[in-house]
Every structure is written in C-alpha cells, then in structure tokens.
Design a protein around this motif. Structure first.
Motif, PDB file in Angstrom:
ATOM      1  N   HIS A   1       0.853  -1.184   0.000  1.00 59.66           N
ATOM      2  CA  HIS A   1       0.000   0.000   0.000  1.00 59.66           C
ATOM      3  C   HIS A   1       0.894   1.241   0.000  1.00 59.66           C
ATOM      4  O   HIS A   1       1.692   1.422   0.932  1.00 59.66           O
ATOM      5  N   PRO A   2       0.794   2.098  -1.026  1.00 59.27           N
ATOM      6  CA  PRO A   2       1.626   3.314  -1.028  1.00 59.27           C
ATOM      7  C   PRO A   2       1.336   4.176   0.200  1.00 59.27           C
ATOM      8  O   PRO A   2       0.188   4.515   0.486  1.00 59.27           O
ATOM      9  N   LEU A   3       2.388   4.507   0.914  1.00 58.69           N
ATOM     10  CA  LEU A   3       2.232   5.317   2.122  1.00 58.69           C
ATOM     11  C   LEU A   3       1.657   6.690   1.787  1.00 58.69           C
ATOM     12  O   LEU A   3       0.905   7.272   2.561  1.00 58.69           O
ATOM     13  N   ARG A   4       1.983   7.204   0.618  1.00 61.79           N
ATOM     14  CA  ARG A   4       1.501   8.514   0.188  1.00 61.79           C
ATOM     15  C   ARG A   4      -0.019   8.550   0.072  1.00 61.79           C
ATOM     16  O   ARG A   4      -0.645   9.600   0.215  1.00 61.79           O
ATOM     17  N   ASP A   5      -0.630   7.382  -0.212  1.00 60.74           N
ATOM     18  CA  ASP A   5      -2.083   7.333  -0.381  1.00 60.74           C
ATOM     19  C   ASP A   5      -2.826   7.296   0.947  1.00 60.74           C
ATOM     20  O   ASP A   5      -4.048   7.461   0.982  1.00 60.74           O
ATOM     21  N   LEU A   6      -2.112   7.035   2.030  1.00 58.47           N
ATOM     22  CA  LEU A   6      -2.756   6.979   3.340  1.00 58.47           C
ATOM     23  C   LEU A   6      -2.799   8.366   3.964  1.00 58.47           C
ATOM     24  O   LEU A   6      -1.834   9.122   3.874  1.00 58.47           O
ATOM     25  N   HIS A   7      -3.915   8.692   4.575  1.00 59.49           N
ATOM     26  CA  HIS A   7      -3.988   9.953   5.315  1.00 59.49           C
ATOM     27  C   HIS A   7      -2.917   9.930   6.400  1.00 59.49           C
ATOM     28  O   HIS A   7      -2.666   8.886   7.012  1.00 59.49           O
ATOM     29  N   PRO A   8      -2.245  11.072   6.668  1.00 64.83           N
ATOM     30  CA  PRO A   8      -1.162  11.064   7.658  1.00 64.83           C
ATOM     31  C   PRO A   8      -1.545  10.449   9.004  1.00 64.83           C
ATOM     32  O   PRO A   8      -0.741   9.742   9.613  1.00 64.83           O
ATOM     33  N   THR A   9      -2.764  10.699   9.477  1.00 71.49           N
ATOM     34  CA  THR A   9      -3.162  10.114  10.759  1.00 71.49           C
ATOM     35  C   THR A   9      -3.258   8.603  10.677  1.00 71.49           C
ATOM     36  O   THR A   9      -2.946   7.890  11.640  1.00 71.49           O
ATOM     37  N   VAL A  10      -3.687   8.099   9.518  1.00 67.40           N
ATOM     38  CA  VAL A  10      -3.766   6.647   9.330  1.00 67.40           C
ATOM     39  C   VAL A  10      -2.361   6.062   9.256  1.00 67.40           C
ATOM     40  O   VAL A  10      -2.059   5.036   9.882  1.00 67.40           O
ATOM     41  N   ALA A  11      -1.493   6.725   8.484  1.00 66.58           N
ATOM     42  CA  ALA A  11      -0.120   6.230   8.346  1.00 66.58           C
ATOM     43  C   ALA A  11       0.583   6.201   9.706  1.00 66.58           C
ATOM     44  O   ALA A  11       1.256   5.222  10.048  1.00 66.58           O
ATOM     45  N   ARG A  12       0.399   7.250  10.503  1.00 67.33           N
ATOM     46  CA  ARG A  12       1.104   7.329  11.795  1.00 67.33           C
ATOM     47  C   ARG A  12       0.542   6.352  12.820  1.00 67.33           C
ATOM     48  O   ARG A  12       1.230   6.010  13.786  1.00 67.33           O
ATOM     49  N   SER A  13      -0.697   5.908  12.611  1.00 66.47           N
ATOM     50  CA  SER A  13      -1.259   4.933  13.539  1.00 66.47           C
ATOM     51  C   SER A  13      -0.566   3.581  13.429  1.00 66.47           C
ATOM     52  O   SER A  13      -0.704   2.734  14.316  1.00 66.47           O
ATOM     53  N   LEU A  14       0.204   3.374  12.351  1.00 69.03           N
ATOM     54  CA  LEU A  14       0.893   2.093  12.146  1.00 69.03           C
ATOM     55  C   LEU A  14       2.235   2.041  12.859  1.00 69.03           C
ATOM     56  O   LEU A  14       2.864   0.980  12.904  1.00 69.03           O
ATOM     57  N   PHE A  15       2.675   3.181  13.410  1.00 67.18           N
ATOM     58  CA  PHE A  15       4.026   3.251  13.980  1.00 67.18           C
ATOM     59  C   PHE A  15       3.989   3.644  15.459  1.00 67.18           C
ATOM     60  O   PHE A  15       3.227   4.521  15.860  1.00 67.18           O
ATOM     61  N   SER A  16       4.828   2.972  16.234  1.00 62.03           N
ATOM     62  CA  SER A  16       5.175   3.429  17.582  1.00 62.03           C
ATOM     63  C   SER A  16       6.617   3.920  17.521  1.00 62.03           C
ATOM     64  O   SER A  16       7.487   3.207  17.004  1.00 62.03           O
ATOM     65  N   VAL A  17       6.847   5.119  18.042  1.00 58.77           N
ATOM     66  CA  VAL A  17       8.162   5.731  17.912  1.00 58.77           C
ATOM     67  C   VAL A  17       8.687   6.132  19.286  1.00 58.77           C
ATOM     68  O   VAL A  17       7.967   6.716  20.099  1.00 58.77           O
ATOM     69  N   VAL A  18       9.945   5.799  19.521  1.00 63.28           N
ATOM     70  CA  VAL A  18      10.654   6.286  20.701  1.00 63.28           C
ATOM     71  C   VAL A  18      11.961   6.894  20.212  1.00 63.28           C
ATOM     72  O   VAL A  18      12.756   6.211  19.564  1.00 63.28           O
ATOM     73  N   SER A  19      12.148   8.170  20.507  1.00 65.27           N
ATOM     74  CA  SER A  19      13.356   8.843  20.040  1.00 65.27           C
ATOM     75  C   SER A  19      14.236   9.215  21.219  1.00 65.27           C
ATOM     76  O   SER A  19      13.822   9.145  22.383  1.00 65.27           O
ATOM     77  N   GLN A  20      15.443   9.633  20.912  1.00 68.83           N
ATOM     78  CA  GLN A  20      16.373  10.044  21.957  1.00 68.83           C
ATOM     79  C   GLN A  20      15.873  11.304  22.656  1.00 68.83           C
ATOM     80  O   GLN A  20      15.920  11.408  23.884  1.00 68.83           O
ATOM     81  N   ASP A  21      15.388  12.244  21.872  1.00 65.34           N
ATOM     82  CA  ASP A  21      14.889  13.501  22.427  1.00 65.34           C
ATOM     83  C   ASP A  21      13.400  13.346  22.698  1.00 65.34           C
ATOM     84  O   ASP A  21      12.551  13.899  22.010  1.00 65.34           O
ATOM     85  N   THR A  22      13.076  12.574  23.708  1.00 66.10           N
ATOM     86  CA  THR A  22      11.671  12.306  23.994  1.00 66.10           C
ATOM     87  C   THR A  22      11.014  13.529  24.617  1.00 66.10           C
ATOM     88  O   THR A  22      11.673  14.362  25.228  1.00 66.10           O
ATOM     89  N   TYR A  23       9.711  13.630  24.447  1.00 68.85           N
ATOM     90  CA  TYR A  23       8.986  14.792  24.964  1.00 68.85           C
ATOM     91  C   TYR A  23       7.866  14.312  25.876  1.00 68.85           C
ATOM     92  O   TYR A  23       7.037  13.503  25.483  1.00 68.85           O
TER      93      TYR A  23
END
Length: 575
Positions: free
Chosen positions: A398-420
């Motif tokens: 599924h092309p990521l570009r075709d997914l609404h940003p909120t839908v695309a981001r729901s597929l990812f859990s992210v932990v970064s070094q500069d956490t907020y």
C-alpha cells in the motif's frame, strides 16, 4: 474600512456579527426616538403648555431609556458571543493546520511564530470581530439615515454635518499605510520578545550553567525596548488619527448646531426643528466616536491577522492522502522503499538519491551510519512529516503517500532520543498513546519498560505530575516512560531512534529484554550507535551519502571489513 482577507478567516461567526449589528441599530433607533420625544417635550415647555400633556411623552422617554439599557446589555452579550466564537473557530483552524503542517513547520519557522499567532494573535482578533466589524456596519447605516432626515429639515445644516463626517471617516486614510507598517513592526517585535522570553525560561538551567543568564537578560531588555519603540510609533500615528477624528466630529457638531441656531433666528427653521437637530446631530456623530474606539480595540487584530493568514495559507510538506481508513494488511507488515529521492524544502543538497531498502515483516532492521547520513530523515518520511520528491514507500504494497497522515502514523510506535513529556501526570502522558487505556494497561506497559516500580513509589503513583517537559524525572526515567508509551500504543511497526541512549547501564539490560519481547511480533527499525543494540538485529543497513552502502547481519558485515566494520571498531574503542 473592511478587510476582505480578515473576513474570510471566520465565515462561521458572520451570523453572530449580524446580531451585534441588529442590537446596535436598535440602540440607535431607541436613542433617535428618545430625541424626538425630548424635543417635543421641550417645545411644549417653551410654549407653556399644560403639564398633563408632558406626562405621556416623558413616560415613553423613560421606557426608551430602560429599553436602551436592555439593548446595551444584549449588544454586549452578542459581542462576547462573537468573541468566543471567533476564538474557538480560529484556534481550531490553526491547530488543525499546524497538525497538518507537522513538526517541519516549527523547525523552519520557529515555534514562537505559531505560538504568538495561535494564542495572542487569536486573542487580538476578538476586538476586530466583536467590536470593530459590527460598528463599521452601524456607522455606515445610522449616520446615513439621520442625514437623510436632516436634509429635509435644512440642507445647509445637513451639508455641514456631512462634511464633518467625511473628514472624520476619510482623513485617517492618508496615513493608513504608515499605520499598517508600524502595526506589522509592532507585532513582529512582540513575537520576537515572546520567543526570547520562552527560550530564556526553558533554557534557564543551561544559561546559568554557562554564566549566560545576565547576557540573556540584556538581550531580553533589548527586545523589550524594540517593542516599546515600535509601540510608541504606532501609538503616535494612532493618536494623531484619533485627534483629527474627534476634532472633525466635535467641530462639525458645534458648527452645525450654530448654523441651525442662525437658520432658526432667520426663520428658516422652527424651534422644534432646532431641538430635533440638536439631538440628531449628537446621534449622527456618536457612531463615528464608537467606531474610533472600536478601531483601537480591533487594530491589534488587523496586525495579528497577517501571522494567522501565513499559517493558514502554508502548504504542507506531505499530501493529505485519499485513504482515511486502515487498509487490510498482514501483521506485522513489510515495508519497501524504492528509488527514493528526497531534498528538504528550500535546500539544494539531496539527503537521499535512489534509496532502496526493505524492512522485512516481523524482523528487526538496524540502520547505522555517520551523523547527517539521513537516519532520522528516514523516520520523518515514514511518519509522513514529508513526502519523497521521487520514488515510493509502501507498507504491505500500500503506497504510504495514499494513506492519510493520521492513518499512516497509527501504524508506527516511535521512541526517540529527544523524547517529549507533556506537563501533566505520568498516566496522562502514557494515555497520549491510548486515551481509553485502563490502569491495568498502563501498568503492563510500565512493567515492560521497567518503570512500574518507580511510578508506584511516587507520592501520587501514576497520578504524580512529571513537570514541564518531564523535568521532574531523570533522563533515564523520561526515556523509560516514553518506551512505556510506545508499548501502550501497540502499533505493528516499532521505530527506536536512539531509544536507549539516556538509559543507565543498570536498566539497559532489562529494557533490551523488553524491547526484544515487543519487537518479536513487529516490524522493527532501530537507529542506534550502541553495539549491543545492533548485534542482534536480523539485518543491518549501513547508510552513507544518501544510499545503503552495505547490508547484512552483524557477523557478515564484520567479515567484509568495510565501512560497518570500521564503524564497529571505532565504537568498540570509544566504549
């Protein structure tokens, strides 16, 4: 005097503005009717008519005074109604737009611009829509209707009033452009002071550690003085405008009444018409005086509107996407990046050119490379903060570009070094990932991140405030809380961007075990420099100069004696 672009900011409040105008017109009508009645009463008094003839008109006058008071209350209520509506409407639009623009906007423009426009700018718009805009329509209607009647009474008196109104209305147009320039400079200086103050407050520890607090104070003083100078320049022109408007209105009223008295003495007007003129001229210029006051109340909104419009007209770095529901895909999914080219907006040097890589389903991929090689940029592309200039990113085809940003981001859990972490309780910060999470869900996630015991030991447990940006916690505690938040989201793709960088060695082993457990059923991308994080990855990709230079397992890459092997040896030496 109307500003079409500003009117387009909030079409939803136009019906509310209409009711403000209606209340203002009703107040003016009551005042005019009271003037006619008072003129009739005074005429009867000078004619020595019976007192009984004055009772009914005076009762009507009293009723109109009471009606005016009620209408004034209703108009003020309408103004507050408009003010609440415009603030809710604009803040919702700005918040939605800023979410659409993503972090790239504040990265390029600075968060102070968005903060000033979304908070103080919206507050400034209240005066324009609730007071100035309705008064423009009232001023356009009331004096015009009164002038028509005055022309029937006496043409010369009416012409004199018309000239004074024209001077009051159009003389300020001569320096309107200058006032607009000063207004923009004032708003820019205010935004700059706001940015400097917020930076100083947030960086107070750093400033004191480097003995730079005094220097920062001098910079704040300089920004404050700039705001003061710009404010005084704006006020100087504004007060000149007010002075000329007041002079035109009062001089015109006085001259018109003097002329009316002369015309009455010459027999061109009767005494009652003179009295009517006395009251009508006052009511004719009153809307202009109210407009001048409303102009000062709404002018800051005119200055702030530029910043608001700039945000609303900004084009996002990623398209909206047509798919607003989660497509059917396997769990965990596979991610393909094919022929990807990307350059940051406004930059010339490309970050990626012809990037090719695959994140196998259910496997852990480690991305390694020197600083500036594009590792974090790749995360931004996966989260659709940006879209590639060329090429594609697909998730289970599924092309990521075709997914609404909120839908695309729901597929990812992210932990970064500069956490907020947000100001609030530990539980509130965890529930950002899953608003309906139960206490048991929170505790399960916290145990997986090895922070449950710490949270239960706090005075209020999970309901303990973590402070602004989580500063009541240590760096490792903030990082583990962020890990728990990612666990709670339970997305099919896990991204760890230096996720254990702030974790102490005593807890790192436990967290690594938890990471392995959660990554077992997920497609995982790890960006890290610590070798113990990389060695167990199913595949390691060495990224440099915008392309994958080497790929394989830890053992395979060491055998090649290439860039990864040198990178590994340098890390081993530094550790």
């Amino acid at each position: 005097m109307l500003h079409p672009k500003i009117l387009q900011l909030a079409p939803s409040v136009r019906p509310r503005v209409f009711w403000c105008v209606a209340a203002g017109l009703a107040i003016a009508a009551a005042a005019i009717a009271r003037g006619f009645l008072l003129a009739d009463v005074m005429d009867k008094v000078f004619q020595n008519q019976a007192v009984s003839l004055l009772v009914l008109p005076l009762v009507w006058v009293g009723g109109l005074v009471l009606l005016q008071a009620c209408l004034q209350w209703a108009k003020r209520w309408c103004e507050l109604w408009v003010a609440a509506g415009i603030k809710i409407h604009l803040r919702n639009r700005l918040l939605e737009k800023l979410y659409q623009l993503g972090p790239s906007y504040t990265l390029n423009q600075g968060s102070h611009q968005a903060t000033s426009s979304s908070v103080d700018g919206v507050e400034a718009m209240e005066g324009y829509f609730s007071r100035y805009l309705p008064q423009v329509f009232i001023t356009a209607l009331v004096p015009g209707m009164i002038l028509v009647y005055l022309f029937f009474l006496d043409v010369w008196v009416a012409l004199l009033v018309l000239v004074s109104i024209a001077v009051a209305l159009f003389a300020p147009k001569l320096w309107e452009r200058l006032l607009g320039t000063y207004g923009s400079e004032h708003w820019d200086a205010y935004s700059q002071l706001n940015q400097s103050f917020v930076n100083s407050m947030q960086g107070m520890t750093t400033l004191q550690a480097f003995n730079a607090a005094e220097r920062s104070g001098r910079e704040l003083k300089k920004a404050s003085q700039t705001l003061y100078r710009n404010t005084m320049k704006q006020l100087a022109v504004s007060m000149l405008s007010t002075g000329i408007v007041n002079l035109a209105m009062k001089a015109g009223s006085a001259l018109a009444l003097g002329l009316a008295a002369i015309r009455t003495a010459q027999g061109h007007m009767d005494f009652e018409s003179l009295l009517v003129t006395l009251f009508l001229v006052a009511e004719c210029v009153r809307p202009l005086s109210d407009l001048d006051q409303a102009w000062h109340a709404g002018y800051m909104g005119i200055s702030a509107a530029t910043g608001i419009q700039t945000i609303l007209e900004e084009k996002p770095n990623s398209t909206s996407g047509s798919t607003c529901s989660l497509p059917t895909m396997t769990t965990p999914p596979e991610i393909h990046i094919h022929n990807l080219h990307f350059t940051y907006p406004g930059k010339k040097q490309a970050v990626f050119h012809n990037l090719q890589l695959t994140l196998p389903a259910g496997k852990t991929t480690a991305l390694v490379g020197p600083s500036g090689s594009g590792k974090t940029t790749l995360v931004s592309l996966l989260l659709r903060f940006y879209d590639p200039n060329e090429g594609s990113i697909t998730i289970d085809l599924h092309p990521l570009r075709d997914l609404h940003p909120t839908v695309a981001r729901s597929l990812f859990s992210v932990v970064s070094q500069d956490t907020y972490l947000f100001y609030g309780t530990a539980a509130e910060n965890l529930r950002i990932a899953k608003p309906d999470a139960s206490q048991a869900d929170l505790e399960a996630a916290a145990k997986a991140a090895n922070i449950h015991e710490f949270l239960t030991g706090l005075p209020e447990g999970y309901e303990t405030l973590v402070g602004e940006r989580g500063l009541a916690l240590s760096g490792g505690q903030r990082q583990r809380l962020a890990l728990a938040r990612a666990f709670l989201k339970d997305a099919p793709v896990l991204i760890l961007d230096e996720a254990t960088a702030s974790v102490d060695a005593a807890n790192e082993k436990d967290i690594q075990m938890a990471l392995r457990a959660i990554a077992r059923d997920r497609t995982t991308l790890i960006i890290a420099h610590r070798m113990n994080t990389l060695v167990d990855a199913d595949q390691i990709l060495f990224l440099e100069n915008g392309a994958i230079q080497e790929a394989g397992t830890h053992a395979q890459l060491l055998e090649k004696h290439g860039n990864y092997a040198r990178f590994f040896s340098l890390q081993a030496v530094s550790s």
